[in-house]
Motif scaffolding. Sequence first.
Motif, PDB file in Angstrom:
ATOM      1  N   ASP A 163      -6.230   0.157  -3.492  1.00 24.05           N
ATOM      2  CA  ASP A 163      -7.146   1.205  -3.945  1.00 24.05           C
ATOM      3  C   ASP A 163      -7.255   1.095  -5.469  1.00 24.05           C
ATOM      4  N   ARG A 208       1.062   5.401   0.039  1.00 20.99           N
ATOM      5  CA  ARG A 208       0.297   6.628   0.279  1.00 20.99           C
ATOM      6  C   ARG A 208       1.233   7.837   0.243  1.00 20.99           C
ATOM      7  N   TRP A 264       2.185  12.880 -13.433  1.00 21.62           N
ATOM      8  CA  TRP A 264       1.629  11.681 -12.779  1.00 21.62           C
ATOM      9  C   TRP A 264       0.818  12.093 -11.546  1.00 21.62           C
ATOM     10  N   GLU A 285       0.870  -1.173   0.000  1.00 24.42           N
ATOM     11  CA  GLU A 285       0.000   0.000   0.000  1.00 24.42           C
ATOM     12  C   GLU A 285       0.909   1.227   0.000  1.00 24.42           C
ATOM     13  N   THR A 313      -2.028   4.608  -3.792  1.00 21.62           N
ATOM     14  CA  THR A 313      -1.887   3.649  -4.888  1.00 21.62           C
ATOM     15  C   THR A 313      -1.301   2.362  -4.324  1.00 21.62           C
ATOM     16  N   THR A 316      -8.945   3.315  -7.503  1.00 20.01           N
ATOM     17  CA  THR A 316      -9.410   4.550  -8.147  1.00 20.01           C
ATOM     18  C   THR A 316      -8.735   4.780  -9.505  1.00 20.01           C
ATOM     19  N   HIS A 317      -7.419   4.537  -9.571  1.00 17.13           N
ATOM     20  CA  HIS A 317      -6.706   4.748 -10.838  1.00 17.13           C
ATOM     21  C   HIS A 317      -6.058   3.437 -11.287  1.00 17.13           C
ATOM     22  N   SER A 371      -3.980   3.023 -14.422  1.00 11.45           N
ATOM     23  CA  SER A 371      -2.701   3.719 -14.582  1.00 11.45           C
ATOM     24  C   SER A 371      -1.554   2.801 -14.171  1.00 11.45           C
ATOM     25  N   ARG A 372      -1.871   1.627 -13.668  1.00  9.62           N
ATOM     26  CA  ARG A 372      -0.800   0.725 -13.218  1.00  9.62           C
ATOM     27  C   ARG A 372      -0.437  -0.277 -14.320  1.00  9.62           C
ATOM     28  N   ILE A 431      -2.562  11.148  -2.416  1.00 12.76           N
ATOM     29  CA  ILE A 431      -2.600  10.057  -3.400  1.00 12.76           C
ATOM     30  C   ILE A 431      -2.475   8.714  -2.683  1.00 12.76           C
ATOM     31  N   GLN A 477      -3.138  11.404 -10.810  1.00 12.22           N
ATOM     32  CA  GLN A 477      -3.535  10.566  -9.675  1.00 12.22           C
ATOM     33  C   GLN A 477      -4.396  11.312  -8.670  1.00 12.22           C
TER      34      GLN A 477
END
Length: 309
Positions: free
Chosen positions: A250, A108, A207, A106, A116, A252-253, A256-257, A114, A211
């Motif tokens: 998470d 942060r 980026w 995780e 991710t 949410t994006h 983008s990974r 943000i 994000q």
Amino acid sequence: MPIRHLASFVFGVSGAIFAVVVSLIAIAVVRFRSRKGEGEGRGDAGREPAQIYGSNRLETAWTVVPMLIVLVLALTGARVVQALQDPRRPAGALDVTIVGHQWWWEIRYPSLGIVTANELHVPVSDPRAASPTPTWLELTSADVVHSFWVPRLAGKTDLIPNRTNHAWIAPDAPGLYLGQCAEFCGTQHAKMLLRVYAHSREDFDRWVKAQSEPRPPSAMTPGRRVFESNGCVNCHALGGTIANGRYAPDLTHLMSRDTLASGIVPNTPANLRQWLQQPDAVKPGAHMPAMQLGDQDLDQLVAYLLTLQ
Ligand code: CUA
């Protein structure tokens, strides 16, 4: 850098000792080799060199000199270790909190808002620049002990439950730096991969902007309904929906990974579908359960997740 200096210093000292010892041996071999007609026959004791039994001066010399050398090496080593073990947060550093989970990371950015997972994005930090931008890491764990290890950027630092460890990284060139959990943490320890992307300042700002864009509540598509009406929402968070779990990454994006399941497979629609259908086939023992979705639900869910840029 301090490690490299220490290594060259130790290498220099050992090299000097090596050179002295080898030259003394060479001198002894050449100067005192047996010559023709010397020591032939028995009972030639008269030609044996004088034997010395005990010499305080000699013995003191070969005890004290090596002791001093060892002492100097130990003290210089201790100073470097101490400096590395007790790092200060460099001014202008980017703060990142990393929480180890079975079996993912995780990530942060408290100052940027943000969140991710598994792919850490940082700016490059030029040590010659007027204001370098290293990344200061706060490392902890949600379950068992893990270890943050990106060999090209930093040594291993453990992530320990109820404790915060610190480390910093300062990649000086843009690129992808591969890492890996380095502390046995359960069946999928070997598949707890980590990717660090170092960007130029402009790319990093881009980026961050992408994000930190909040996800407005989207229309209630069939895929979003599948997501919200199944167990997904208990573990995952997804901006703009009712999902706000922290047990799993998470989403949410998500798009983008580059990878799924902590760096195990590329993030492609086919892999995403397989991961949702049968997580165990991608990562045996993963804590993500198979939700037993029908083909149609699965297709709609994948289509929805693919919109999460
Ligand atoms: Cu986490 Cu090994």
